[in-house]
Design a protein around this motif. Structure first.
Motif, PDB file in Angstrom:
ATOM      1  N   GLY A  42      -3.757   0.643   3.182  1.00  0.00           N
ATOM      2  CA  GLY A  42      -3.422   1.338   4.041  1.00  0.00           C
ATOM      3  C   GLY A  42      -2.815   2.889   3.295  1.00  0.00           C
ATOM      4  O   GLY A  42      -3.405   3.441   2.263  1.00  0.00           O
ATOM      5  N   PHE A  43      -1.832   3.505   3.949  1.00  0.00           N
ATOM      6  CA  PHE A  43      -1.193   4.798   3.494  1.00  0.00           C
ATOM      7  C   PHE A  43      -0.433   4.570   1.811  1.00  0.00           C
ATOM      8  O   PHE A  43      -0.056   5.630   1.731  1.00  0.00           O
ATOM      9  CB  PHE A  43      -0.118   5.201   4.656  1.00  0.00           C
ATOM     10  CG  PHE A  43      -0.963   6.218   5.579  1.00  0.00           C
ATOM     11  CD1 PHE A  43      -1.532   7.375   5.354  1.00  0.00           C
ATOM     12  CD2 PHE A  43      -0.946   5.825   7.085  1.00  0.00           C
ATOM     13  CE1 PHE A  43      -2.122   7.978   6.451  1.00  0.00           C
ATOM     14  CE2 PHE A  43      -1.508   6.310   7.805  1.00  0.00           C
ATOM     15  CZ  PHE A  43      -2.175   7.476   7.650  1.00  0.00           C
ATOM     16  N   GLN A  44      -0.370   3.172   1.602  1.00  0.00           N
ATOM     17  CA  GLN A  44       0.572   3.223   0.379  1.00  0.00           C
ATOM     18  C   GLN A  44      -0.316   3.246  -0.843  1.00  0.00           C
ATOM     19  O   GLN A  44      -0.012   2.702  -1.854  1.00  0.00           O
ATOM     20  CB  GLN A  44       1.003   1.624   0.324  1.00  0.00           C
ATOM     21  CG  GLN A  44       2.202   1.538   1.070  1.00  0.00           C
ATOM     22  CD  GLN A  44       2.158   1.699   2.500  1.00  0.00           C
ATOM     23  OE1 GLN A  44       1.420   1.152   3.224  1.00  0.00           O
ATOM     24  NE2 GLN A  44       3.036   2.828   3.054  1.00  0.00           N
ATOM     25  N   VAL A  45      -1.448   3.834  -0.580  1.00  0.00           N
ATOM     26  CA  VAL A  45      -2.628   3.980  -1.966  1.00  0.00           C
ATOM     27  C   VAL A  45      -1.766   4.956  -2.946  1.00  0.00           C
ATOM     28  O   VAL A  45      -1.845   4.521  -4.107  1.00  0.00           O
ATOM     29  CB  VAL A  45      -3.748   4.847  -1.457  1.00  0.00           C
ATOM     30  CG1 VAL A  45      -4.653   5.470  -2.830  1.00  0.00           C
ATOM     31  CG2 VAL A  45      -4.483   4.136  -0.450  1.00  0.00           C
ATOM     32  N   PRO A  46      -0.995   6.029  -2.798  1.00  0.00           N
ATOM     33  CA  PRO A  46      -0.301   6.712  -3.989  1.00  0.00           C
ATOM     34  C   PRO A  46       0.716   5.708  -4.226  1.00  0.00           C
ATOM     35  O   PRO A  46       0.595   5.669  -5.973  1.00  0.00           O
ATOM     36  CB  PRO A  46       0.556   7.687  -3.183  1.00  0.00           C
ATOM     37  CG  PRO A  46      -0.353   8.225  -1.957  1.00  0.00           C
ATOM     38  CD  PRO A  46      -0.563   6.669  -1.520  1.00  0.00           C
TER      39      PRO A  46
END
Length: 519
Positions: free
Chosen positions: A61-65
């Motif tokens: 999800g948004f935790q790619v970075p």
């Protein structure tokens, strides 16, 4: 006493103690900037991220970075270990040479095989990606969508792929200055387009024109926000893949200026530059498209194979073709630069009698491993053609297996650093950090990923979903690659046992065995 087959006269003792054994390559042809550029080209940020970003979003999800940062950690730790080994033993064989010196010839041979297998697989993939983006680019420029479908016509696809491979081989066969000059332009263009693309995505979001506006959150950088360990491991495996390729810099160490320092520093700089670029692009596209499964959402499986292509139009409008051109440039330039690694590893292995003598041949005109370069190209071309004819799923799963091979030989090299410097661990705080803790932690992370990937890939649902006897195809391919390496190693042991007796490159390698007869 014997001499190297590529030397007309013995090298000075200083060359022996630093780990350099003259193989006939051109010394001092690459500087710091050139090494970094070739390293970035091999990583191929545009090509790599367009295919990896979507699947990574699906996993975490948004935790790619956060996953990019976590994936950066083992790469940095391993890079530090590589730098220490290179400062002591700057040899074109890198993983092969260092693992052989640390653990003996058998482990060294398999480390070299892991590097060669991984790079040959990715060479075929890079050529295939270049074909896809060539037709996509032509379709965008002409406005005729049917042209993009030509890549699915197998004979056309293979023919154009082989043409790309031929052109890359011709450039790689020539001296490294030719490669360096070509890469300056290709890499510069690629990075410029990526920065403009990501910057435009941020502008569109702030102007209220985003598909799914998602203001950046600190939680994006928190790996503990990932739902499960399996998702974390899957995302991390993809993250490892997008950093792979920086070690090509070390395979050029005998050809760089100040070989005991420049390659290690260039590799470290390359890793830092790439992580900064990846973070900027990932954050920008998440801000613009979000992680949903809508038309342009990064979680949409229909666009994940080529995220940049699908987002370039909404973000850049009429300049969208520049993104396709950048990915084409990325894959084509990486195809050419990637030849550097396997060719020099094959050269080094043959130089130390771990492979047939033909691979040690150096072009008398260009001072490059000509024979090894040509063989690498032929094997990669045949591999791609056969896999493409069999099935796109088979080719995809073979590429997926690449991640395991990366963890395999990077991990072996990290452990080689730890063991090689074992008597000097506590000589200083620096040694504790750089020869013990950094490579040990990096190696353990990669070992865990390797084992986790093997276990997960045994499931028939892994990768493309293809299976053999109820076992996932990715697992089968990974095991077959390793077994083939073992078989070839045993065959070489029977044919030429000197290397495996430690006579040419052993753990202690006596001086009389470091120089062999000219043939």
């Amino acid at each position: 006493m014997t001499t190297s087959r590529n030397e007309a006269s013995p090298a000075p003792d200083s060359a022996v103690t630093t780990g350099i054994s003259n193989k006939g390559l051109r010394v001092g042809s690459i500087g710091m900037v050139g090494a970094v550029v070739i390293g970035i080209s091999t990583i191929a940020p545009a090509y790599t991220l367009t295919g990896a970003l979507g699947p990574t979003v699906s996993a975490v999800g948004f935790q790619v970075p956060a996953i990019i940062l976590v994936g950066f950690i083992p790469m940095l730790l391993v890079a530090l270990g590589y730098r220490e080994l290179n400062s002591r033993l700057p040899d074109a064989g890198t993983s092969f040479t260092w693992a052989a010196r640390a653990f003996g010839p058998w482990v060294g041979w398999m480390a070299g095989w892991g590097l060669i297998a991984a790079t040959v697989i990715v060479l075929s993939n890079l050529a295939g990606i270049a074909v896809d983006f060539l037709f996509l680019l032509l379709a965008q420029i002409s406005g005729n969508a049917e042209i993009a479908e030509l890549t699915r016509v197998v004979p056309i696809n293979i023919a154009v792929c082989l043409l790309f491979m031929l052109l890359a081989t011709i450039v790689s066969y020539r001296d490294l200055q030719t490669t360096q000059r070509l890469q300056y332009g290709l890499v510069g263009f690629q990075i410029l387009v990526l920065l403009v693309f990501a910057g435009a995505a941020v502008v569109e979001m702030t102007n209220g024109n985003a598909f799914d506006a998602s203001p950046v959150q600190l939680s994006w950088f928190n790996p503990f926000e990932v739902d499960s360990f399996s998702a974390f491991a899957a995302g991390l495996s993809l993250s490892i893949f997008i950093f792979w390729g920086w070690d090509v810099i070390l395979t050029m160490n005998e050809e760089t200026k100040d070989p005991d320092k420049t390659p290690g520093r260039a590799a470290t700089v390359t890793v830092f530059l790439i992580v900064a670029l990846y973070l900027f692009i990932a954050v920008a596209l998440l801000m613009f498209a979000g992680n949903g499964t809508g038309e342009l959402g990064l979680g949409n499986e229909d666009i994940q194979e080529n995220v940049f292509f699908h987002l370039s139009g909404p973000i850049l409008g009429p300049l969208a073709f520049l993104v396709s051109l950048a990915v084409l440039t990325s894959s084509a330039s990486s195809l050419q630069a990637t030849f550097v690694g396997p060719a020099r590893t094959l050269l080094a292995m043959a130089h130390y009698d771990a492979l047939p003598a033909k691979f040690a041949k150096v072009s008398p005109r260009f001072f490059t491993p000509g024979y090894a370069t040509i063989v690498s190209a032929i094997v990669a071309s045949v591999f791609y053609a056969v896999m493409r004819v069999l099935s796109e799923n088979v080719l995809t799963d073979t590429i997926t297996a690449l991640g395991a091979m990366i963890c395999f030989y990077y991990g072996l090299t990290a452990f080689a650093c730890v063991w090689y410097f074992r008597k000097q661990w506590f000589d200083s705080v620096r040694n504790v950090l750089l020869t013990l803790l950094a490579p040990l932690v990096g190696g353990v992370i990669l070992a865990v990923l390797f084992v986790t990937t093997l276990i997960d890939s045994a499931s028939p649902d892994y990768g493309s979903g293809s299976e053999i006897g109820g076992v996932g195809l990715v697992f089968v391919i990974t095991v077959v690659i390793i077994v083939v390496g073992i078989v070839l190693m045993i065959a070489q042991r029977v044919k030429s046992p000197g290397f495996f007796r430690g006579e040419t490159l052993g753990r202690e390698a006596p001086a009389s065995a470091r120089r062999r007869r000219t043939t």
